[in-house]
Design a protein around this motif. Structure first.
Motif, PDB file in Angstrom:
ATOM      1  N   SER A   1       0.828  -1.212   0.000  1.00  0.00           N
ATOM      2  CA  SER A   1       0.000   0.000   0.000  1.00  0.00           C
ATOM      3  C   SER A   1       0.855   1.250   0.000  1.00  0.00           C
ATOM      4  O   SER A   1       2.058   1.212   0.255  1.00  0.00           O
ATOM      5  N   CYS A   2       0.213   2.413  -0.309  1.00  0.00           N
ATOM      6  CA  CYS A   2       0.905   3.686  -0.286  1.00  0.00           C
ATOM      7  C   CYS A   2       1.013   4.222   1.124  1.00  0.00           C
ATOM      8  O   CYS A   2       1.525   5.307   1.344  1.00  0.00           O
TER       9      CYS A   2
ATOM     10  N   GLY B   1      -9.463  -0.735   1.343  1.00  0.00           N
ATOM     11  CA  GLY B   1      -9.069   0.251   0.339  1.00  0.00           C
ATOM     12  C   GLY B   1      -9.282  -0.236  -1.085  1.00  0.00           C
ATOM     13  O   GLY B   1      -9.399  -1.428  -1.349  1.00  0.00           O
ATOM     14  N   ASP B   2      -9.307   0.752  -1.985  1.00  0.00           N
ATOM     15  CA  ASP B   2      -9.547   0.421  -3.393  1.00  0.00           C
ATOM     16  C   ASP B   2      -8.438  -0.450  -3.961  1.00  0.00           C
ATOM     17  O   ASP B   2      -8.673  -1.356  -4.761  1.00  0.00           O
TER      18      ASP B   2
ATOM     19  N   PHE C   1      -2.886   1.758  -8.741  1.00  0.00           N
ATOM     20  CA  PHE C   1      -1.670   1.031  -9.136  1.00  0.00           C
ATOM     21  C   PHE C   1      -1.957  -0.054 -10.169  1.00  0.00           C
ATOM     22  O   PHE C   1      -1.079  -0.853 -10.487  1.00  0.00           O
TER      23      PHE C   1
ATOM     24  N   GLY D   1     -12.869   2.737  -0.946  1.00  0.00           N
ATOM     25  CA  GLY D   1     -12.407   4.061  -0.525  1.00  0.00           C
ATOM     26  C   GLY D   1     -10.923   4.186  -0.757  1.00  0.00           C
ATOM     27  O   GLY D   1     -10.194   3.202  -0.675  1.00  0.00           O
ATOM     28  N   CYS D   2     -10.464   5.428  -1.056  1.00  0.00           N
ATOM     29  CA  CYS D   2      -9.040   5.621  -1.305  1.00  0.00           C
ATOM     30  C   CYS D   2      -8.555   6.840  -0.556  1.00  0.00           C
ATOM     31  O   CYS D   2      -8.527   7.917  -1.118  1.00  0.00           O
ATOM     32  N   PRO D   3      -8.207   6.781   0.663  1.00  0.00           N
ATOM     33  CA  PRO D   3      -8.390   5.612   1.541  1.00  0.00           C
ATOM     34  C   PRO D   3      -9.788   5.604   2.112  1.00  0.00           C
ATOM     35  O   PRO D   3     -10.441   6.629   2.119  1.00  0.00           O
TER      36      PRO D   3
END
Ligand code: SF4
Lengths: 673, 128
Positions: free
Chosen positions: B13-14, B79-80, B88, B110-112
């Motif tokens: 994840s980011c 998360g998405d 990504f 959701g993002c996030p």
């Protein structure tokens, strides 16, 4: 008289075994020699049991056998107990030797010397005079030395082990010889009977000198600190059946010697003698168990654990002497009982452990715990037997090790009655040493079993290990059976132990222990019911298993990999190793163990920040060897160099020496004449 | 169910989703009130909380973590990115969504996703 015939027949059968080993062809020699040795063991055991039953010694004399002195064999109850101990180890060890033969025991030399070694072990406790004793003692030392060197062509380590053993055992033999010669010179005879009569009336200085010399000599054979350095070298190199005999039986004869001289011949001594023994014992127990806890070589671990166990035995012997010197005969007898029981137990479980270590070595080619692992699954029977023997040596009930340590605790804890300042300090310290030793022993054997037999194999050879031949497993099984039986019904050997103790400490009329199913110390408050203990433990285990089965509603278990944080590459090398298991102990006892650690980091040529390789070495040398023996060896070397200068190979100089010596002699004669 | 012990796996994840998860278990939202808890080992857990698209380095560890969690267990994709690789998608290091690697039971979009969305999903499982 018939019993005397048995002793002689045993000796002759043993010699026959040696001859058979030397003469027969390869396919036959080990089996034939083993059969003859068993017959010898049978004869000696029968004689020993006879002596214990009638409680009168057998005396044999021959003037023809040894020049000048003749041979005197006296088998009394104390000796008989040790003969039984030797038989108990020798029969399984030689049985094991049949399967092990192809690993160095089937050469002509080994097949001849091994029976000879067993025979001398059987005969040493029957020696009844100085000359006989020394002859047998030396023969025992030499044959065991040859057996340690069986593998000499293979490794430098075994040659070095042989040198260490040879030097220490001969220094020991020399001090024993001096001690005996002093005694014989003052007694007008060299039989032990004559010595025992006269030794009590010697000057106290002479008696002390004799005892200390004997303590050094027999202590070096017994592997007590600081004479233990040969043990961790010789045991790993010797073939396993030989290690089992050396550690189980030969080392016990060292203790026999101390009891023989201290109690039987000198008839006890002042308090300080026994405090020395007590200190030696405590130091051996602690030092041995510490090194056992930090060793990673399986047989080295077992060798140090021998020093540890002998330390406990010496604690008991020292306490016995102390009680005897302060006129507490009952406590003295109890301590000596615990010494003999500890020795007997030690012979059983250490024999089993050395033999199974040999099986591991045969199956994997390695004794290094860091290269083993997963053996319980690959060698289930050897593994299970090792586990039981390890539990026995860790003094877990209901096995025999527990009984021995319980008795020793009893004798030490009741020691508060003595009322001598030195003893009041020494005895509580001995209790503390015993407790710490017991804990460290558990650490050592949890490591041996956990790293060696559980987990996953750490090397290919451990992965491919298969069970050893049946005779080898049977041999270990016999010794483990002794551990279990003596744990559940220790009173079986107590009649023999009691007779032996009464021979060493005469004048004790009463019984020491009640011989029922339960163990009861007569005259003191101490009671143990081993059978009930074993029964309730077994009941508890069965109960828990049944209850678990009844209560659990679990579906069939899923077998998955051990959790390793999800890492992709998970190898057996990532397991806990013996070194890492020992690290905390090593760190706590840093000052005693003095480990040498070496961390070597190689960087890549381009950058200091990128590491190419890391090597880490952790060695735990023997601190006593380093600080006590290395300087002596260096000094001896230097003297050797000096002496060499005297002998440069020039004939003229030698002639000059001759002339000089002659002149000095003539002058001396002229002056004195 | 009542209680849910979760092991969190960041599969690539980011870290935006991690910040939201941290706040879910922080003093403001305090998801432990509803019987959920983060634990240190899948051996102690009965659910796995996965964030991010599954990258190549994390595919095997993710599988191993889910495998190491005793059954019955839930896999929750947060998360998405976890749902369908999100921004990504098509990245050279991305293997696929969580569902491509291990079976997903609950997915939180959701993002996030907002902490309340995460809590809502968790309460849906614990029923508290
Ligand atoms: S869903 Fe959004 S916040 Fe979460 S990991 Fe993907 S990009 Fe980051």
């Amino acid at each position: 008289m018939t019993a005397g015939v048995l002793v002689v027949a045993g000796a002759l059968l043993g010699l026959g075994g040696a001859i058979a080993g030397a003469l027969l062809p390869k396919g036959w020699r080990v089996r034939a020699a083993t059969a003859l040795i068993w017959a010898a063991c049978g004869c000696e055991a029968a004689a020993a049991i006879h002596v214990l039953a009638i409680d009168r010694p057998i005396v044999l004399r021959s003037t023809e056998l040894l020049p000048f002195t003749g041979v005197t064999l006296v088998l009394n109850s104390l000796g008989a107990f040790f003969v039984l101990l030797v038989v108990m180890v020798a029969v399984p060890a030689t049985l094991y030797g049949i399967g092990y033969a192809s690993h160095g025991l089937d050469t002509r030399t080994a097949a001849c010397v091994f029976p000879l070694f067993v025979t001398t072990l059987l005969l040493v406790p029957t020696a009844g005079s100085v000359a006989t004793f020394m002859a047998l003692w030396e023969l025992m030392a030499l044959t065991s030395l040859l057996l340690v060197l069986v593998d000499h062509s293979a490794s430098e380590a075994s040659r070095s082990a042989g040198t260490w053993y040879a030097v220490l055992t001969h220094v020991g033999a020399a001090t024993i010889l001096v001690a005996f010669l002093i005694l014989a010179a003052h007694s007008g005879g060299q039989t032990f009977a004559a010595i025992a009569v006269h030794a009590r009336h010697l000057a106290s200085g002479v008696r002390a000198l004799v005892f200390m010399l004997a303590l050094v000599g027999f202590g070096s054979k017994a592997g007590a600190v600081p004479f233990h350095v040969w043990l961790p070298k010789a045991h790993p190199e010797a073939p396993s059946p030989v290690s089992a005999l050396m550690s189980g039986a030969m080392v016990a004869l060292g203790v026999y010697g101390i009891v023989l001289v201290g109690d039987d011949l000198l008839g006890g001594g002042p308090v300080w003698w026994w405090l020395v023994v007590l200190v030696l014992g405590g130091a051996s127990a602690l030092f041995g168990s510490l090194h056992a806890a930090s060793s990673t070589d399986l047989k080295r671990l077992l060798a140090y654990s021998t020093t540890d166990n002998i330390g406990l035995v010496l604690l008991a012997v020292g306490a016995a002497g102390l009680y005897d010197a302060t006129r507490h005969p009952l406590l003295a007898a109890l301590s000596l009982v615990s010494a003999l029981v500890l020795l007997f137990n030690h012979a059983a479980f250490k024999g089993a452990l050395f033999l199974s270590a040999g099986s591991v070595q045969v199956a994997t080619g390695s004794r290094d715990l860091d290269r083993l692992g997963g053996l319980l699954r690959r060698m289930p029977q050897t593994g299970a037997l090792f586990l039981v023997a390890a539990a026995a040596i860790s003094a877990l009930p209901p096995l025999n090790g527990f009984i021995g340590e319980w008795l020793l605790f009893q004798s030490l804890l009741h020691g508060a009655v003595i009322g001598s300042t030195a003893a009041d300090i020494a005895i509580p310290l001995a209790v503390a040493a015993l407790a710490l030793t017991a804990g460290l022993t558990v650490v050592a054997f949890v490591k041996a079993v956990g790293i060696g037999f559980l987990g996953r194999p750490r090397s290919e050879s451990a992965d491919e290990a298969t069970e050893v031949p049946r005779t080898m497993r049977l041999a270990v099984g016999l010794l483990v059976a002794v551990c279990v039986v003596l744990g559940v019904a220790p009173t079986l050997i107590f009649p023999a132990v009691e007779r032996a103790v009464k021979t060493a400490l005469p004048g004790l009329g009463t019984r020491i222990l009640a011989h029922g199913v339960d163990l009861q110390v007569v005259g003191l408050r101490g009671m143990l019911a081993p059978a009930a203990l074993a029964g309730s433990l077994a009941g508890a285990v069965v109960g828990i298993m049944v209850l678990r089965r009844a209560l659990s509603r679990q579906p069939t278990p899923r077998v998955v990999e051990a959790w390793g944080c999800g890492r992709q590459l998970q190898t057996a090398r990532m397991q806990y190793t013996a070194t890492s298991f020992a690290e905390p102990v090593q760190r706590v006892f840093d000052d005693v163990l003095r480990p040498v650690q070496d961390l070597d980091v190689t960087h890549v040529a381009e950058s200091r920040y990128v590491i190419e390789s890391v090597t880490f070495a952790n060695t735990v040398d023997d601190a006593i060897e380093r600080s006590l023996y290395t300087p002596v060896i260096r000094a001896v070397r230097r003297w050797g160099q000096v002496a060499r200068r005297l002998q440069p190979g020039s004939v003229h100089r030698y002639l000059a020496y001759g002339l000089g010596a002659l002149v000095i002699l003539l002058v001396a004669v002229a002056v004195m004449g | 169910m009542g209680s849910l012990q979760l092991r969190h796996v960041d599969a690539g994840s980011c870290n935006g989703c991690e910040i939201e998860i941290a706040s879910v278990f922080g003093p403001v939202y305090d998801a432990e009130r509803f019987g959920t808890r983060l634990v240190a080992s899948p051996r102690h857990a009965d659910g796995v909380l996965v964030t991010g698209p599954v990258t190549r380095n994390m595919a095997v560890p993710l599988k191993k973590t889910v495998e190491a969690t005793p059954q019955p267990r839930v896999v929750i994709a947060v998360g998405d990115c976890a749902h369908d690789c999100g921004v990504f998608r098509g990245g050279y290091g991305v293997v696929g969504s969580v569902n491509d690697v291990v079976p997903v039971d609950v997915s939180i979009p959701g993002c996030p996703p907002h902490p309340t969305a995460i809590i809502e999903a968790l309460r849906g499982i614990t029923r508290r």
